[in-house]
Design a protein around this motif. Sequence first.
Motif, PDB file in Angstrom:
ATOM      1  N   LEU A 144       0.835  -1.200   0.000  1.00 43.60           N
ATOM      2  CA  LEU A 144       0.000   0.000   0.000  1.00 43.60           C
ATOM      3  C   LEU A 144       0.873   1.254   0.000  1.00 43.60           C
ATOM      4  CD1 LEU A 144      -2.605  -1.148   2.682  1.00 43.60           C
ATOM      5  CD2 LEU A 144      -2.872  -1.171   0.200  1.00 43.60           C
ATOM      6  N   PRO A 145       0.313   2.390  -0.445  1.00 43.00           N
ATOM      7  CA  PRO A 145       1.073   3.649  -0.337  1.00 43.00           C
ATOM      8  C   PRO A 145       1.368   3.943   1.139  1.00 43.00           C
ATOM      9  CG  PRO A 145      -0.899   3.931  -1.702  1.00 43.00           C
ATOM     10  CD  PRO A 145      -0.989   2.572  -1.072  1.00 43.00           C
ATOM     11  N   ASP A 146       2.619   4.294   1.411  1.00 40.01           N
ATOM     12  CA  ASP A 146       3.019   4.566   2.789  1.00 40.01           C
ATOM     13  C   ASP A 146       2.517   5.937   3.223  1.00 40.01           C
ATOM     14  OD1 ASP A 146       4.274   2.108   2.771  1.00 40.01           O
ATOM     15  OD2 ASP A 146       6.181   2.957   2.101  1.00 40.01           O
ATOM     16  N   ILE A 147       1.856   5.977   4.378  1.00 42.24           N
ATOM     17  CA  ILE A 147       1.278   7.214   4.905  1.00 42.24           C
ATOM     18  C   ILE A 147       2.290   7.947   5.782  1.00 42.24           C
ATOM     19  CG2 ILE A 147      -0.570   8.140   6.355  1.00 42.24           C
ATOM     20  CD1 ILE A 147      -2.232   5.685   5.467  1.00 42.24           C
ATOM     21  N   ALA A 165     -17.306 -16.088   2.277  1.00 40.22           N
ATOM     22  CA  ALA A 165     -17.186 -14.945   1.370  1.00 40.22           C
ATOM     23  C   ALA A 165     -16.471 -13.849   2.137  1.00 40.22           C
ATOM     24  CB  ALA A 165     -18.561 -14.490   0.906  1.00 40.22           C
ATOM     25  N   GLY A 166     -15.605 -13.202   1.517  1.00 39.63           N
ATOM     26  CA  GLY A 166     -14.792 -12.232   2.242  1.00 39.63           C
ATOM     27  C   GLY A 166     -14.365 -11.126   1.326  1.00 39.63           C
ATOM     28  N   PRO A 167     -13.155 -10.781   1.331  1.00 30.54           N
ATOM     29  CA  PRO A 167     -12.057 -11.509   1.953  1.00 30.54           C
ATOM     30  C   PRO A 167     -11.835 -11.101   3.405  1.00 30.54           C
ATOM     31  CG  PRO A 167     -11.176  -9.691   0.708  1.00 30.54           C
ATOM     32  CD  PRO A 167     -12.678  -9.669   0.519  1.00 30.54           C
ATOM     33  N   PHE A 168     -11.128 -11.951   4.101  1.00 28.58           N
ATOM     34  CA  PHE A 168     -10.619 -11.610   5.415  1.00 28.58           C
ATOM     35  C   PHE A 168      -9.380 -10.760   5.114  1.00 28.58           C
ATOM     36  CE2 PHE A 168     -12.901 -15.528   5.775  1.00 28.58           C
ATOM     37  CZ  PHE A 168     -13.455 -15.538   7.045  1.00 28.58           C
ATOM     38  N   LYS A 169      -9.265  -9.567   5.684  1.00 30.97           N
ATOM     39  CA  LYS A 169      -8.097  -8.735   5.369  1.00 30.97           C
ATOM     40  C   LYS A 169      -7.675  -7.883   6.550  1.00 30.97           C
ATOM     41  CE  LYS A 169     -10.865  -5.275   2.901  1.00 30.97           C
ATOM     42  NZ  LYS A 169     -11.015  -4.573   1.633  1.00 30.97           N
ATOM     43  N   ILE A 170      -6.395  -7.502   6.507  1.00 32.37           N
ATOM     44  CA  ILE A 170      -5.827  -6.669   7.567  1.00 32.37           C
ATOM     45  C   ILE A 170      -4.636  -5.895   7.013  1.00 32.37           C
ATOM     46  CG2 ILE A 170      -4.346  -8.545   8.391  1.00 32.37           C
ATOM     47  CD1 ILE A 170      -4.738  -7.360  11.230  1.00 32.37           C
ATOM     48  N   GLN A 171      -4.482  -4.665   7.489  1.00 32.79           N
ATOM     49  CA  GLN A 171      -3.326  -3.848   7.137  1.00 32.79           C
ATOM     50  C   GLN A 171      -2.344  -3.858   8.307  1.00 32.79           C
ATOM     51  OE1 GLN A 171      -4.634   0.061   5.922  1.00 32.79           O
ATOM     52  NE2 GLN A 171      -5.883  -0.762   4.265  1.00 32.79           N
ATOM     53  N   PHE A 172      -1.046  -3.676   7.989  1.00 33.96           N
ATOM     54  CA  PHE A 172      -0.009  -3.712   9.007  1.00 33.96           C
ATOM     55  C   PHE A 172       1.223  -2.988   8.492  1.00 33.96           C
ATOM     56  CE2 PHE A 172       0.188  -7.476   6.376  1.00 33.96           C
ATOM     57  CZ  PHE A 172       1.512  -7.502   5.965  1.00 33.96           C
ATOM     58  N   THR A 173       2.148  -2.717   9.396  1.00 37.77           N
ATOM     59  CA  THR A 173       3.442  -2.153   9.036  1.00 37.77           C
ATOM     60  C   THR A 173       4.457  -3.285   9.015  1.00 37.77           C
ATOM     61  OG1 THR A 173       2.897  -0.056  10.102  1.00 37.77           O
ATOM     62  CG2 THR A 173       5.230  -0.485   9.690  1.00 37.77           C
ATOM     63  N   ARG A 174       5.192  -3.362   7.924  1.00 35.69           N
ATOM     64  CA  ARG A 174       6.254  -4.366   7.772  1.00 35.69           C
ATOM     65  C   ARG A 174       7.542  -3.765   8.324  1.00 35.69           C
ATOM     66  NH1 ARG A 174       7.154  -9.706   7.185  1.00 35.69           N
ATOM     67  NH2 ARG A 174       9.052 -10.036   6.026  1.00 35.69           N
ATOM     68  N   LEU A 175       8.250  -4.486   9.210  1.00 35.63           N
ATOM     69  CA  LEU A 175       9.431  -3.954   9.888  1.00 35.63           C
ATOM     70  C   LEU A 175      10.741  -4.273   9.198  1.00 35.63           C
ATOM     71  CD1 LEU A 175       8.433  -4.681  13.599  1.00 35.63           C
ATOM     72  CD2 LEU A 175       8.170  -2.552  12.306  1.00 35.63           C
ATOM     73  N   THR A 176      10.737  -5.084   8.156  1.00 32.15           N
ATOM     74  CA  THR A 176      11.972  -5.423   7.453  1.00 32.15           C
ATOM     75  C   THR A 176      11.824  -5.079   5.976  1.00 32.15           C
ATOM     76  OG1 THR A 176      11.321  -7.666   6.847  1.00 32.15           O
ATOM     77  CG2 THR A 176      12.339  -7.379   9.018  1.00 32.15           C
ATOM     78  N   ASP A 177      12.945  -5.093   5.266  1.00 31.67           N
ATOM     79  CA  ASP A 177      12.914  -4.807   3.834  1.00 31.67           C
ATOM     80  C   ASP A 177      12.456  -6.003   3.002  1.00 31.67           C
ATOM     81  OD1 ASP A 177      13.730  -2.200   4.202  1.00 31.67           O
ATOM     82  OD2 ASP A 177      15.856  -2.694   4.036  1.00 31.67           O
ATOM     83  N   ALA A 178      12.479  -7.185   3.598  1.00 33.42           N
ATOM     84  CA  ALA A 178      12.058  -8.387   2.867  1.00 33.42           C
ATOM     85  C   ALA A 178      10.564  -8.317   2.579  1.00 33.42           C
ATOM     86  CB  ALA A 178      12.368  -9.631   3.688  1.00 33.42           C
ATOM     87  N   LEU A 179      10.173  -8.885   1.458  1.00 28.78           N
ATOM     88  CA  LEU A 179       8.752  -8.907   1.118  1.00 28.78           C
ATOM     89  C   LEU A 179       7.989  -9.788   2.090  1.00 28.78           C
ATOM     90  CD1 LEU A 179       8.894  -9.220  -2.763  1.00 28.78           C
ATOM     91  CD2 LEU A 179       8.356  -7.196  -1.414  1.00 28.78           C
ATOM     92  N   PRO A 180       6.748  -9.412   2.423  1.00 29.58           N
ATOM     93  CA  PRO A 180       5.946 -10.279   3.296  1.00 29.58           C
ATOM     94  C   PRO A 180       5.771 -11.643   2.649  1.00 29.58           C
ATOM     95  CG  PRO A 180       4.903  -8.132   3.046  1.00 29.58           C
ATOM     96  CD  PRO A 180       6.043  -8.196   2.054  1.00 29.58           C
ATOM     97  N   GLY A 181       5.709 -12.648   3.456  1.00 30.55           N
ATOM     98  CA  GLY A 181       5.571 -14.003   2.939  1.00 30.55           C
ATOM     99  C   GLY A 181       4.594 -14.806   3.767  1.00 30.55           C
ATOM    100  N   SER A 182       4.773 -16.105   3.757  1.00 33.44           N
ATOM    101  CA  SER A 182       3.893 -17.029   4.452  1.00 33.44           C
ATOM    102  C   SER A 182       3.897 -16.753   5.959  1.00 33.44           C
ATOM    103  CB  SER A 182       4.368 -18.454   4.180  1.00 33.44           C
ATOM    104  OG  SER A 182       3.520 -19.371   4.792  1.00 33.44           O
ATOM    105  N   GLN A 183       2.760 -17.028   6.575  1.00 32.83           N
ATOM    106  CA  GLN A 183       2.615 -16.874   8.020  1.00 32.83           C
ATOM    107  C   GLN A 183       2.077 -18.174   8.601  1.00 32.83           C
ATOM    108  OE1 GLN A 183      -0.063 -13.395   7.243  1.00 32.83           O
ATOM    109  NE2 GLN A 183       0.747 -12.783   9.210  1.00 32.83           N
TER     110      GLN A 183
END
Length: 183
Positions: free
Chosen positions: A37-40, A115-133
């Motif tokens: 997402l665009p960083d605020i 039916a969804g989607p289930f979704k959530i926004q968050f701040t990523r703390l590392t430069d690596a791309l988000p991956g599996s959880q």
Amino acid sequence: MNKRILGDGLRRLPIALALLAISSGAGAAIQYQAIDLPDIVGGQDLWEYQYTVTGTFGQFAGFNVLFDSALFANLQDPPPAVNADWSVSTTQPIPALLADGLYQASANQDAPSLAGPFKIQFTRLTDALPGSQSYELVDADFNVTGTFATVPAAPIPEPATWAMLGVGLAALGFGRFRGRSSR
């Protein structure tokens, strides 16, 4: 023991096992799509995960998606509603205690709509791309019945990919047609 009672018990065993499976979210799987997402706020990398959930859940059963305290912060609180069949909430990660954050979803009724989607926004703390959880399936008594890993959703082919597939199939069909007409 009476053979009739034993026979009735054995006939009911598959039904009992099926009810147990439904109440704990048996066969449930979670796929995700990561969206940058665009960083605020400067210096904070804002992302959104959209989860697609499959499986069957009983009332009060659900799942917890874990957010590693070293990788994630500022989980959207409250998260967006999914539909009336689900209650969702978040718990923030606590790095000092090495406590993961949670995205929690609990079914408000038996066989809830996915039916969804289930979704959530968050701040990523590392430069690596988000991956599996990791995620946990939770039964109606809030017991964890299994821990699994999310998998990326299959990407949707772009229009150019569809066009190339169409041209390839047309060429294959034309080649077969031409081969038959020369015989």
